[in-house]
Scaffold this motif. Structure first.
Motif, mmCIF file in Angstrom:
data_model
loop_
_atom_site.group_PDB
_atom_site.id
_atom_site.type_symbol
_atom_site.label_atom_id
_atom_site.label_comp_id
_atom_site.label_asym_id
_atom_site.label_seq_id
_atom_site.Cartn_x
_atom_site.Cartn_y
_atom_site.Cartn_z
ATOM 1 N N GLY A 140 -1.006 4.814 -15.994
ATOM 2 C CA GLY A 140 -1.646 3.503 -15.924
ATOM 3 C C GLY A 140 -1.279 2.592 -17.081
ATOM 4 O O GLY A 140 -1.555 1.393 -17.027
ATOM 5 N N ALA A 141 -0.650 3.137 -18.123
ATOM 6 C CA ALA A 141 -0.321 2.326 -19.304
ATOM 7 C C ALA A 141 1.139 1.876 -19.268
ATOM 8 O O ALA A 141 1.935 2.339 -18.454
ATOM 9 N N SER A 142 1.478 0.945 -20.167
ATOM 10 C CA SER A 142 2.849 0.479 -20.327
ATOM 11 C C SER A 142 3.434 1.142 -21.569
ATOM 12 O O SER A 142 2.771 1.220 -22.601
ATOM 13 N N HIS A 143 4.663 1.659 -21.453
ATOM 14 C CA HIS A 143 5.277 2.418 -22.548
ATOM 15 C C HIS A 143 6.608 1.815 -22.950
ATOM 16 O O HIS A 143 7.425 1.490 -22.083
ATOM 17 N N VAL A 155 10.010 2.845 -24.254
ATOM 18 C CA VAL A 155 10.789 4.071 -24.356
ATOM 19 C C VAL A 155 11.515 4.060 -25.699
ATOM 20 O O VAL A 155 12.174 3.085 -26.037
ATOM 21 N N ILE A 212 12.975 -1.263 -11.726
ATOM 22 C CA ILE A 212 12.969 -0.219 -10.699
ATOM 23 C C ILE A 212 11.519 0.158 -10.420
ATOM 24 O O ILE A 212 10.739 0.337 -11.359
ATOM 25 N N TYR A 260 9.130 2.973 -8.465
ATOM 26 C CA TYR A 260 9.034 4.258 -7.776
ATOM 27 C C TYR A 260 7.628 4.390 -7.204
ATOM 28 O O TYR A 260 6.648 4.151 -7.916
ATOM 29 N N VAL A 269 5.039 7.232 -5.855
ATOM 30 C CA VAL A 269 4.804 8.677 -5.767
ATOM 31 C C VAL A 269 3.395 8.890 -5.202
ATOM 32 O O VAL A 269 2.522 8.048 -5.413
ATOM 33 N N LEU A 279 0.724 10.606 -9.563
ATOM 34 C CA LEU A 279 1.446 10.901 -10.801
ATOM 35 C C LEU A 279 0.657 11.906 -11.639
ATOM 36 O O LEU A 279 -0.473 11.649 -12.030
ATOM 37 N N ARG A 280 1.287 13.062 -11.882
ATOM 38 C CA ARG A 280 0.637 14.089 -12.698
ATOM 39 C C ARG A 280 1.521 14.401 -13.892
ATOM 40 O O ARG A 280 2.620 14.955 -13.716
ATOM 41 N N VAL A 287 11.080 1.055 -15.482
ATOM 42 C CA VAL A 287 10.639 1.869 -14.345
ATOM 43 C C VAL A 287 9.126 1.727 -14.207
ATOM 44 O O VAL A 287 8.391 1.998 -15.152
ATOM 45 N N VAL A 339 6.056 3.180 -12.119
ATOM 46 C CA VAL A 339 5.699 4.294 -11.242
ATOM 47 C C VAL A 339 4.340 3.987 -10.615
ATOM 48 O O VAL A 339 3.332 3.933 -11.322
ATOM 49 N N THR A 388 -2.736 2.745 -9.408
ATOM 50 C CA THR A 388 -2.349 2.337 -10.765
ATOM 51 C C THR A 388 -0.833 2.431 -10.955
ATOM 52 O O THR A 388 -0.156 3.197 -10.282
ATOM 53 N N THR A 389 -0.341 1.608 -11.885
ATOM 54 C CA THR A 389 1.087 1.576 -12.181
ATOM 55 C C THR A 389 1.326 2.010 -13.619
ATOM 56 O O THR A 389 0.662 1.526 -14.534
ATOM 57 N N THR A 390 2.260 2.920 -13.799
ATOM 58 C CA THR A 390 2.651 3.369 -15.136
ATOM 59 C C THR A 390 4.020 2.782 -15.428
ATOM 60 O O THR A 390 4.945 2.934 -14.631
ATOM 61 N N GLN A 391 4.148 2.084 -16.551
ATOM 62 C CA GLN A 391 5.355 1.324 -16.839
ATOM 63 C C GLN A 391 6.142 1.991 -17.968
ATOM 64 O O GLN A 391 5.571 2.366 -18.994
ATOM 65 N N LEU A 392 7.473 2.137 -17.757
ATOM 66 C CA LEU A 392 8.357 2.687 -18.786
ATOM 67 C C LEU A 392 9.465 1.672 -19.036
ATOM 68 O O LEU A 392 10.262 1.397 -18.132
ATOM 69 N N ASN A 393 9.513 1.081 -20.222
ATOM 70 C CA ASN A 393 10.476 0.023 -20.513
ATOM 71 C C ASN A 393 11.513 0.484 -21.534
ATOM 72 O O ASN A 393 11.162 0.845 -22.656
#
Lengths: 309, 309
Positions: free
Chosen positions: A23-26, A28, B13, B15, B17, B20-21, B92, B94, B101-106
């Motif tokens: 649920g959070a923004s990361h 990388v 991008i 995704y 799922v 998410l676990r 990305v 997810v 909920t959305t998990t963000q990877l930047n």
């Protein structure tokens, strides 16, 4: 020359984040990329052991181009991948630096057309003419028939090339009917195939289903091998802490290299266990630690295993 | 023609799922990709509103090529991105289908060299000659000086082009010193900039730091605008359920289009709130629902706001 088949190649991306919170923004902190898919990983380990390896399977799109560029940079490795109109998948491994756990996100892969699948089978038959062993590895991309591996196993056997199968789910259930020389399931795949969670019983059951030899990888429990020459259990010296990504692929590389070098089974298993353990211990996911490998080889214990009832 | 600047463009991008676990392996059920970075998102909304837009910033590598291919497919949008030797980042998102909920990877973005940054400033100055407004949006890639936006704001003001700034952290703190015409922080960015969690007080403080107009986006609280022509609060008709990704970029597009169309402030704010709300309601992240937009325009409430002490 050893041939590895990866029908669903991948560009493996690894992200490091301080802590993964759903649920959070990361942001990388570190990005790395490398060619992937089980057969590609097996080929990389074989090449590092000094073997000549040809990689085949499907690749396409910009992701596929990136994968091929990286692949041809590896000494000892020949790229015989077949281009398809779809795009090679990505896999994203998110490493949580606080807990050390890895969260894996795998794209399904490109849709392969019947004509592309037909073309692959012809290329594969040609490639078999010049190789001493073949490994069929990993998942099937959409469009490839679920019984694909059974056919590829039969083609290899008709060409008198020893064939190892390492897959899961329905492709494994169907592939075993082709009677592969070696099947390398892990405990979970074995249980799914046979319905039994008792490793020795499940391994025997898998053999009865068609594989000449079954080498089950049991994580910290090492390898259990039921072969026409005898049964063995090979175990690493101690419980290992590290990243198990790619440990199964290193096991396959150990078994294949031992096969083409005509090592006796206990030596093949020793090599496979040491390589697998050295992969867990490596700081880079999927690579093996060469010093650890050399050191572990003298410490793997191989014992004869009696058959179960 | 409106110009949007995205120094750290991205290939976004998404995704999907089932759930998410952390620590588990996931098969992605749906993959989508599109050009991203805040200024690119703003440009897409402006183009959808019928404006001609030029997109500039940096792009590079295969990811950059993919981004440019997708960008040129959008009608009304001109690609004036500058190629760099590094590779455009991916983000990305997810989406957990169970929880929504959305998990963000930047990824951090490519390293930009001093020569590339110099070249960009020259291209930017040239592009300003033919435009009626410019938006400077998003994070800075590694290598671009933290004071970059202050310089770009000053160049726009020297060229008599109204300039909007939408960024966060140090680039915001430093950029405001260039005296942008419009600053569009959200509540979190405002609090980080001013140390105050009280929106009216923080917005006034942000104006004092150099912005001629500050339009604070307060999520469900709508927009708070302190301008030389007066102060207003514009609120959506009800609390919205949906995906807030891109809502801030739609707000910027609403403000910019209203500016070049010389709409009075209450009309600009109505448009910005309706666009932002229609983005939250859209099933596709970052797009706006046109029917909802038309319907919401008549239901946004704009009220004059007294200044705080």
């Amino acid at each position: 020359m050893i041939l590895t088949v990866t029908l669903n190649t991948a560009l493996d991306i690894t992200y490091r984040v301080p802590a993964l919170r759903p649920g959070a923004s990361h942001r990388v902190t570190e990005v790395s990329e490398r060619p992937g898919g089980k057969g590609v990983n097996v080929a990389r380990v074989l090449a590092a052991l000094g073997h000549e390896v040809t990689v085949t399977g499907f690749t396409g799109g910009l992701t596929g181009r990136l994968l091929r560029e990286r692949l041809t940079a590896i000494p000892g490795l020949t790229d015989a991948l077949l281009p398809v109109s779809g795009t090679t998948r990505r896999t994203v491994a998110v490493v949580d630096e606080r807990s050390g756990t890895t969260t894996q996100l795998n794209e399904p892969g490109p849709a392969v057309s019947p004509a592309e699948w037909q073309a692959f089978q012809e290329v594969y038959e040609d490639l078999l003419k010049g190789v001493s062993a073949v490994a069929l590895c990993g998942s099937l991309p959409p469009g490839v028939p679920v019984g694909a591996y059974a056919g590829l196993v039969r083609t290899a056997r008709a060409a008198k090339v020893p064939v190892l199968l390492d897959t899961s789910g329905s492709p494994l259930r169907r592939g075993i009917a082709g009677r592969p020389d070696i099947l390398k399931p892990n405990a979970e795949e074995l249980a799914e195939l046979t319905g039994s969670h008792e490793p020795l019983r499940a391994t025997q059951d898998a053999r009865r289903r068609g594989a000449s030899t079954v080498v089950a990888s049991l994580g910290a429990g090492g390898l259990l091998a039921l072969t026409p020459d005898g049964n063995w259990r090979a175990t690493p010296p101690s419980r290992l802490r590290g990243n198990p990504t790619g440990a199964g692929d290193s096991t396959v590389a150990g078994l294949l290299s031992g096969l083409v070098e005509r090592l006796p089974w206990p030596d093949r298993l020793t090599r496979a266990v040491a390589l697998s353990a050295a992969t867990v211990l490596s700081p880079t996911a999927g690579d093996f630690d060469r010093t650890a490998y050399e050191e572990l080889r003298s410490r793997v214990v191989v014992a004869a295993e009696a058959s179960a009832a």
